[in-house]
Design a protein around this motif. Structure first.
Motif, short mmCIF file in Angstrom:
data_model
loop_
_atom_site.label_atom_id
_atom_site.label_comp_id
_atom_site.label_asym_id
_atom_site.label_seq_id
_atom_site.Cartn_x
_atom_site.Cartn_y
_atom_site.Cartn_z
N SER A 1 15.79 -28.95 65.44
CA SER A 1 14.85 -30.26 65.98
C SER A 1 15.23 -32.14 65.55
N ALA A 2 14.80 -32.36 66.29
CA ALA A 2 14.65 -33.92 66.45
C ALA A 2 14.16 -34.91 66.16
N PRO A 3 14.26 -36.14 65.07
CA PRO A 3 13.08 -36.41 64.94
C PRO A 3 12.81 -37.86 65.62
N LEU A 4 12.37 -37.42 66.33
CA LEU A 4 12.55 -38.70 67.50
C LEU A 4 11.08 -38.77 67.82
N ILE A 5 10.34 -40.26 68.00
CA ILE A 5 8.65 -40.88 68.02
C ILE A 5 8.64 -41.02 68.86
N SER A 6 9.83 -41.70 69.62
CA SER A 6 9.92 -42.67 71.04
C SER A 6 11.11 -42.88 71.42
N LEU A 7 10.96 -42.76 73.03
CA LEU A 7 12.11 -42.93 73.88
C LEU A 7 11.49 -44.45 74.34
N LEU A 8 12.26 -45.46 74.14
CA LEU A 8 11.41 -46.66 75.10
C LEU A 8 13.00 -46.26 75.95
N GLY A 9 12.69 -46.80 77.17
CA GLY A 9 14.27 -46.83 78.47
C GLY A 9 13.64 -48.06 78.72
N ALA A 10 14.79 -49.12 80.10
CA ALA A 10 14.20 -49.84 80.62
C ALA A 10 14.98 -49.95 81.70
N THR A 11 14.66 -50.29 83.23
CA THR A 11 15.16 -49.76 84.15
C THR A 11 14.97 -51.37 85.11
N ASN A 12 15.28 -51.61 86.19
CA ASN A 12 15.56 -52.62 86.96
C ASN A 12 14.30 -51.65 88.27
N ASP A 13 14.30 -51.45 87.79
CA ASP A 13 13.47 -49.89 89.00
C ASP A 13 13.40 -48.76 89.21
N ILE A 14 13.20 -47.71 89.27
CA ILE A 14 13.55 -45.80 89.73
C ILE A 14 13.51 -45.69 90.37
N PRO A 15 14.61 -44.75 90.60
CA PRO A 15 15.34 -44.56 91.43
C PRO A 15 14.11 -44.19 93.06
N ASP A 16 15.17 -43.82 93.92
CA ASP A 16 14.34 -42.50 94.67
C ASP A 16 14.99 -41.32 95.26
N ASP A 17 14.73 -40.74 93.98
CA ASP A 17 16.11 -39.50 93.41
C ASP A 17 15.61 -38.63 92.95
N PRO A 18 15.11 -37.32 94.29
CA PRO A 18 14.57 -35.85 93.39
C PRO A 18 14.85 -35.46 92.70
N GLY A 19 16.41 -35.75 92.08
CA GLY A 19 17.02 -34.90 90.91
C GLY A 19 15.90 -35.70 89.57
N LEU A 20 16.06 -37.39 90.05
CA LEU A 20 15.52 -37.23 88.65
C LEU A 20 14.13 -37.51 88.40
#
Length: 399
Positions: free
Chosen positions: A145-164
């Motif tokens: 079990s992971a105690p994760l509350i939230s994962l907050l990510g940052a990126t310049n843009d969202i890749p146009d990749d169906p795999g993601l």
């Protein structure tokens, strides 16, 4: 019926944190509100924008105020899973058991910030997918079990990749973060300089402590305003929020967005109700109102849909007395302002160097305003770029 005193105290302490962060980070009030909502709703958030917009510092400061174990890392294509999840226990490996030491690493963190979150390898992103969705980390044959509350990510843009697509969809909340620039330049410089002087003093003190053989590193869990335990108790109150008064508006809003071709997964649609409940809870109410639909402006999947979603949500929210959103100006108004700004900045009028520099700053703000809403009108963008290039050429004459 009102909330119990413990719940009210936690909400007000979180409001204190929100105000503190709002004062410290110029032009980031909406980002602070959404991060606050994310940790209460135990959802994941994605900040999109260029480097240098205080995304990582904002999240790290929030983590300190929440008294959470936090983990942050900049992902690249060459990041190894061991840098994120921990090193392999070679002693157990020799005995035939695969086990990773996760202490102090992401699987043991409560708040996580990953910069350039989509740059990770498939091994990293696939492991994160399970962590985000199930709060579990598969450590060899064991699922921990992971105690994760939230994962907050940052990126310049969202890749146009169906795999993601599956990984990207786990980030329910999205916010486009733009540079403050000239919109509040005076306050940005004043507050920012205060940050820099404090950071300088801290670096000098840490260096001195290191030379003297002391320790000046921060502990894994820091003193904050709200404990994780109190935050967990507050999250449980989401199920007590009466959503009946907003279900009709919510359903109609979603229906209109889908008719307009906006892509929203079933998961996002269902979990968006949790954000509405969180908005009501944070204003100390047991009953959601249509004005609490404001977080839905940030659940878009495709950046091309952002403007459509924001405008639809803001129309509903403002109709019911919610906080007014900043309206997009028509392209022709932005272009007209650009022409008026550039009109006196010609060689024939012999403007001063300061006037040219000031004009370029204003034109830069107009360019950012135009790009703030997708899709950008390419014709208007090209005309504005020509105006900026002409004024910029004039600046070269002063060199």
């Amino acid at each position: 019926m009102s909330w119990g005193q413990d719940t009210v105290d936690t909400i007000r302490d979180l409001e204190y944190v929100r105000r503190r962060l709002g004062e410290r980070f110029v032009g980031r009030e909406r980002a602070v509100r959404l991060l606050q909502l994310a940790v209460v709703c135990r959802e994941h958030a994605l900040l999109l924008g260029p480097t240098g917009t205080a995304k990582s510092e904002l999240i790290a400061t929030l983590a300190r105020h929440v008294e959470a174990r936090h983990f942050s890392y900049l992902l690249t294509r060459f990041t190894e899973p061991s840098e994120i999840f921990g090193a392999l226990d070679f002693e157990q490996f020799r005995q035939g058991t695969y086990h990773v030491h996760t202490e102090g690493m992401l699987p043991r963190a409560e708040l996580v910030f990953l910069d350039e979150v989509f740059q990770g390898s498939s091994a990293i992103l696939n492991t994160l997918l399970t962590l985000l969705n199930e709060r579990r980390y598969h450590n060899g044959a064991r699922a921990e079990s992971a105690p994760l509350i939230s994962l907050l990510g940052a990126t310049n843009d969202i890749p146009d990749d169906p795999g993601l697509t599956a990984f990207s969809d786990r980030f329910l909340i999205r916010l486009q973060v733009e540079p403050v620039g000239g919109t509040d330049l005076e306050r940005l410089l004043q507050v920012g300089w205060g940050h820099e002087t404090r950071r300088l003093a801290s670096a000098v003190n840490e260096s001195a402590a290191s030379r003297e053989g002391g320790t000046a590193t921060a502990t894994d869990r820091t003193d904050g305003t709200v404990t994780v335990r109190r935050l967990e108790q507050l999250s449980l109150r989401l199920r007590d929020i009466d959503l009946d008064p907003v279900r009709g508006e919510h359903r109609e809003l979603v229906r209109q967005l889908l008719i307009q071709g906006v892509r929203l997964s079933d998961r996002r649609l269902v979990r968006s109700l949790k954000l509405v409940a969180g908005a009501a809870l944070l204003r100390e109410s047991r009953t959601a109102q249509p004005a609490d639909l404001w977080p839905l402006a940030h659940i878009w999947t495709d950046p091309a849909d952002r403007t459509t979603v924001e405008e639809a949500v803001h129309t509903v929210v403002e109709k019911h007395g919610g906080e007014p959103a900043r309206r997009r100006r028509p392209d022709h108004e932005i272009l007209l302002d650009a022409r008026e700004t550039a009109a006196p900045l010609t060689a024939a009028r012999q403007p001063s160097e300061w006037s040219v520099i000031d004009g370029l700053h204003k034109l830069g703000d107009l360019s950012r305003e135009l790009r703030e809403h997708q899709p950008v009108n390419t014709t208007t963008e090209a005309q504005l770029s020509r105006i900026i290039a002409e004024v910029n050429a004039l600046l070269g004459e002063f060199e």
